[in-house]
Design a protein around this motif. Sequence first.
Motif, mmCIF file in Angstrom:
data_model
loop_
_atom_site.group_PDB
_atom_site.id
_atom_site.type_symbol
_atom_site.label_atom_id
_atom_site.label_comp_id
_atom_site.label_asym_id
_atom_site.label_seq_id
_atom_site.Cartn_x
_atom_site.Cartn_y
_atom_site.Cartn_z
ATOM 1 N N GLU A 32 0.819 -1.216 0.000
ATOM 2 C CA GLU A 32 0.000 0.000 0.000
ATOM 3 C C GLU A 32 0.855 1.270 0.000
ATOM 4 O O GLU A 32 0.324 2.373 -0.025
ATOM 5 C CB GLU A 32 -0.902 0.021 1.244
ATOM 6 C CG GLU A 32 -1.948 -1.063 1.269
ATOM 7 C CD GLU A 32 -3.138 -0.757 0.378
ATOM 8 O OE1 GLU A 32 -3.582 0.407 0.317
ATOM 9 O OE2 GLU A 32 -3.623 -1.689 -0.282
ATOM 10 N N GLY A 33 2.171 1.107 0.098
ATOM 11 C CA GLY A 33 3.060 2.262 0.140
ATOM 12 C C GLY A 33 3.073 2.956 1.490
ATOM 13 O O GLY A 33 3.342 4.151 1.588
ATOM 14 N N ILE A 34 2.786 2.193 2.549
ATOM 15 C CA ILE A 34 2.712 2.744 3.894
ATOM 16 C C ILE A 34 3.912 2.286 4.709
ATOM 17 O O ILE A 34 4.204 1.095 4.761
ATOM 18 C CB ILE A 34 1.404 2.307 4.590
ATOM 19 C CG1 ILE A 34 0.209 2.951 3.886
ATOM 20 C CG2 ILE A 34 1.422 2.654 6.073
ATOM 21 C CD1 ILE A 34 -1.128 2.453 4.380
ATOM 22 N N LYS A 35 4.585 3.248 5.338
ATOM 23 C CA LYS A 35 5.681 2.938 6.250
ATOM 24 C C LYS A 35 5.099 2.966 7.665
ATOM 25 O O LYS A 35 4.669 4.003 8.157
ATOM 26 C CB LYS A 35 6.793 3.977 6.106
ATOM 27 C CG LYS A 35 8.049 3.620 6.838
ATOM 28 C CD LYS A 35 9.170 4.573 6.482
ATOM 29 C CE LYS A 35 10.436 4.127 7.171
ATOM 30 N NZ LYS A 35 11.574 4.963 6.801
ATOM 31 N N LEU B 171 -2.485 8.570 8.284
ATOM 32 C CA LEU B 171 -2.000 7.191 8.360
ATOM 33 C C LEU B 171 -2.443 6.340 7.174
ATOM 34 O O LEU B 171 -1.673 5.530 6.655
ATOM 35 C CB LEU B 171 -2.504 6.542 9.660
ATOM 36 C CG LEU B 171 -2.028 7.163 10.964
ATOM 37 C CD1 LEU B 171 -2.779 6.545 12.137
ATOM 38 C CD2 LEU B 171 -0.526 6.985 11.130
ATOM 39 N N PHE B 172 -3.703 6.500 6.799
ATOM 40 C CA PHE B 172 -4.309 5.686 5.745
ATOM 41 C C PHE B 172 -5.028 6.610 4.767
ATOM 42 O O PHE B 172 -6.250 6.765 4.828
ATOM 43 C CB PHE B 172 -5.288 4.672 6.358
ATOM 44 C CG PHE B 172 -4.656 3.757 7.357
ATOM 45 C CD1 PHE B 172 -3.913 2.656 6.950
ATOM 46 C CD2 PHE B 172 -4.782 3.991 8.720
ATOM 47 C CE1 PHE B 172 -3.313 1.810 7.879
ATOM 48 C CE2 PHE B 172 -4.189 3.149 9.652
ATOM 49 C CZ PHE B 172 -3.445 2.060 9.223
ATOM 50 N N ALA C 271 -11.038 3.810 6.659
ATOM 51 C CA ALA C 271 -11.743 2.647 7.211
ATOM 52 C C ALA C 271 -11.451 1.398 6.385
ATOM 53 O O ALA C 271 -11.316 0.300 6.924
ATOM 54 C CB ALA C 271 -13.247 2.903 7.283
ATOM 55 N N ARG C 272 -11.333 1.559 5.086
ATOM 56 C CA ARG C 272 -11.065 0.415 4.206
ATOM 57 C C ARG C 272 -9.573 0.063 4.190
ATOM 58 O O ARG C 272 -9.205 -1.098 4.304
ATOM 59 C CB ARG C 272 -11.571 0.709 2.802
ATOM 60 C CG ARG C 272 -13.088 0.915 2.767
ATOM 61 C CD ARG C 272 -13.581 1.337 1.410
ATOM 62 N NE ARG C 272 -13.606 0.259 0.446
ATOM 63 C CZ ARG C 272 -14.476 -0.742 0.444
ATOM 64 N NH1 ARG C 272 -15.387 -0.814 1.387
ATOM 65 N NH2 ARG C 272 -14.442 -1.667 -0.470
#
Length: 110
Positions: free
Chosen positions: A35-38, A86-87, A92-93
């Motif tokens: 998702e490209g999230i660190k 953060l998201f 929520a998804r």
Amino acid sequence: MGYMLNGEELETGEEDFLLEANFSDEIVPVIAAAEGIKLNDDHWTVVNFMREKYKEDGSTPNFRNMLAELDDLHPGTDWKKKLYELFPNQPARQSARVAGLTKPYGKGGY
């Protein structure tokens, strides 16, 4: 596309949600990276919250309920702003997907 965990491909369906929930902490960084999230501690707070709600209710909360419940559990944070930091792709998804959960019901908003 599935996610690889310990040499095993976990099957995904629509929007790359797992078809079966996986509560292993090892899957979270795998999906987050896709998702490209660190990840940081705040991500884990939300991931653990979403997993607990899923275990209790069999589904994850919509965004409005997510905000209210996180504010009750962790007051003093602007959760609406924080969740989008953060998201950023529908919190929520996206948080449910990163938590290794199945696709949420509804639109994920209100």
